[in-house]
Design an enzyme around this catalytic site. Sequence first.
Site, mmCIF file in Angstrom:
data_model
loop_
_atom_site.group_PDB
_atom_site.id
_atom_site.type_symbol
_atom_site.label_atom_id
_atom_site.label_comp_id
_atom_site.label_asym_id
_atom_site.label_seq_id
_atom_site.Cartn_x
_atom_site.Cartn_y
_atom_site.Cartn_z
ATOM 1 N N ASP A 1 -8.421 6.893 -0.022
ATOM 2 C CA ASP A 1 -6.734 6.790 0.603
ATOM 3 C C ASP A 1 -5.685 6.096 -0.361
ATOM 4 O O ASP A 1 -4.437 7.331 1.182
ATOM 5 C CB ASP A 1 -7.728 5.195 1.128
ATOM 6 C CG ASP A 1 -7.055 4.163 -0.072
ATOM 7 O OD1 ASP A 1 -7.712 4.109 -0.782
ATOM 8 O OD2 ASP A 1 -6.581 3.449 0.076
ATOM 9 N N ASP B 1 -6.477 5.097 -5.856
ATOM 10 C CA ASP B 1 -7.558 4.377 -6.601
ATOM 11 C C ASP B 1 -8.833 5.824 -5.833
ATOM 12 O O ASP B 1 -8.670 6.947 -4.908
ATOM 13 C CB ASP B 1 -7.626 3.239 -6.175
ATOM 14 C CG ASP B 1 -8.018 3.216 -4.592
ATOM 15 O OD1 ASP B 1 -8.296 4.022 -3.548
ATOM 16 O OD2 ASP B 1 -8.177 2.043 -4.090
ATOM 17 N N TYR C 1 -6.902 -3.682 3.248
ATOM 18 C CA TYR C 1 -6.851 -3.201 3.931
ATOM 19 C C TYR C 1 -7.076 -4.720 5.436
ATOM 20 O O TYR C 1 -7.648 -4.933 6.052
ATOM 21 C CB TYR C 1 -7.291 -2.158 4.524
ATOM 22 C CG TYR C 1 -7.006 -0.891 3.624
ATOM 23 C CD1 TYR C 1 -5.525 -0.756 4.172
ATOM 24 C CD2 TYR C 1 -7.792 -0.762 3.061
ATOM 25 C CE1 TYR C 1 -4.854 0.762 3.560
ATOM 26 C CE2 TYR C 1 -6.831 0.862 2.170
ATOM 27 C CZ TYR C 1 -5.567 1.147 1.961
ATOM 28 O OH TYR C 1 -4.796 1.887 1.775
ATOM 29 N N GLU D 1 3.096 4.530 -5.443
ATOM 30 C CA GLU D 1 2.082 4.953 -5.155
ATOM 31 C C GLU D 1 1.889 5.669 -3.396
ATOM 32 O O GLU D 1 2.835 5.116 -2.587
ATOM 33 C CB GLU D 1 0.610 3.725 -4.364
ATOM 34 C CG GLU D 1 -0.720 3.634 -4.124
ATOM 35 C CD GLU D 1 -1.622 2.535 -4.342
ATOM 36 O OE1 GLU D 1 -2.595 3.255 -4.565
ATOM 37 O OE2 GLU D 1 -1.149 1.910 -3.809
#
Length: 650
Positions: free
Chosen positions: A99, A102, A252, A498
């Site tokens: 995603d 990571d 999430y 990120e």
Amino acid sequence: MEKMTQGGQKVSVCGVWNGVRSALLVTSLLLLSFLLVFEVPGASAVVFDYGDALEKSFLFLEAQRSGTLPANQRVTWRSNSGLNDGRSAGVNLVGGYYDAGDNVKFGFPMAFTITMLSWSVIEYGSQMASQGQLGYSLEAIQWGTDYFIKAHPEPNVLYGEVGDGDSDHACWQRPEDMTTSRQAYVLTPKDPGSDLAGETAAAMAAASIVFRSHGNPTYANELLNHAEQLFNFANTYRGRYDYSIPLAEKYYQSVSGYDDELLWAAMWLHEATGQESYLQYVAENAQQLGGTGWAMDQFGWDNKYAGVQLKAAKLLMTGNAGPYASTLQQYQAKAEYFLCSALQKNNGMQMPMTPGGMYWINPWNNMQYVSTAAFLLTVASDYYTAAGQQLSHCSSSVTNAQLFAAGKAQVDYILGNNNRGQSYLVGFGSNYPDQVHHRGASIVSIKVDSQFVSCLGGYADWYNRASANPNLITGALVGGPDENDDFVDERNAYEMTEPTTYNTAPLVGVFARLQGGENPSSAVAATHQSKTSHQNLAANPVLARPQQQQAKALVTITQKLQVEWTVKGSTFYKYGGSVINESKDTVASLTIVIHRLYGPIYGLSPIHPNGNFYSFPTGIKSLAPGEKIDFVYIHHSDAAMIYVQKYALT
């Protein structure tokens, strides 16, 4: 992916400009913001190569691939990874996307990524084709949908995650070196996840439209079969996925619940199949599932209401509302709330903006909301232009050109038309982040140095380096600046540096549209419907309304400001409200969702210690007809968003 939920805490960020801004500079910045938002005639404009941004965006998606990389892989510093995913569960889960920065495969944001990539191609595929990027877009979508097919081995089984954020975040390793857990987490009727299953259904339905339109009807039919099964699974066995997969909640969390995904999936299935029963579901569940009740100022992987509402508006404007026009008009009013608030012309609250003109929703990866807002504004401009209509719910008149300009202004901010002259799209322009918070990009490529990078060794040797990443992750849209337009290009400032796939997915459509010129898309005129025969509701009994869905809200919430005061320069507000049973029956169970609450609330009890769900206060088990529950809360913001998610009557 060192991220929090959408309600993540604000972090303190040091300004990057030295010295005190002069009055002249402040005035210039304010003028720049004004020009960006309102596009004063005659003002000079920065010209960007949106086609280059589009091409780079697909490169980022290639960098996020998991599994066995194809022979035509263009991001060559990556290699194969996650080749045993699913083996411990007896299923092949190799493939899909990481995603963000990571090495976890989170199904919820991955599905939203594919939905938005597909929507981008549906609207602007011709522009992508003219720029030589359509093939890459189809590959990007299929990389996700091939994985979803594997993750859905049975009608009521969906694998929703591979790996876990806790073990992954304890390590800083290239995906090719992973030693962290690759456990697979699954949804079943016993452990449901209507939000994740619904979003995956939406993704596969939207993708089926794409592949049917581009010469692959066999694959489209396969995707559509999975989509319909997943929707039935989501609708029949209801529950939040992050309760069934608790490890996902920290990263999430499904704050909005699953109601929006049920509507979202049904809307896409209506478009993909042409079956009126899906549109009937959207119309008859409009109030119960919040589609006509919630007016939003954000659209993203968790909250799909604004997307549902705009698609409903399109059906209305194209004359495809059928017998549901009056309900779709209510959807359209809520869609226009989003659009008007983005234009700062709403009759209610406006979408927050930074001094430099960027939409500001959340300190944690705010660019996700900027990119989705830009997409909805752009698509809406084309919808309304093609229909010969304009927004009718704003505080003053709005032209479709203003809608288009507002979306373009956000894209231009991303690409460098901002107070810092900073591009937030990596590799675009000459001034972009080079310490991107991304494991694979920040560690030397395994093809350059095959020496194993250990879990903690990666932190010691690579994460803490105060230098540029060895691998350029081209096309990545990072989290972006703070509410004051300040940005810190440091690897440990993960809320800013990120990137994520769902930041990028909405932008590919907008980039294609902007590069294609000023003429509006012709996509509105197309129905995108297959030749599948229509079915009535009786022929598809799974779509039947739950017994307690009503045309009128039977459990309502009221609230109002009671008092405000200021202490040491900070203003606090006390709100009081009530939950009212307006039915003739007793409310035996109750779930209330609260967003944007920044202080204690009294009179309601949390259902889950780390969530946004509340129910009866301690000692109360039910609510008799005509009775109410009073609550009060104190915080430093406008009224919290409080609504009834579900209830049961006896």
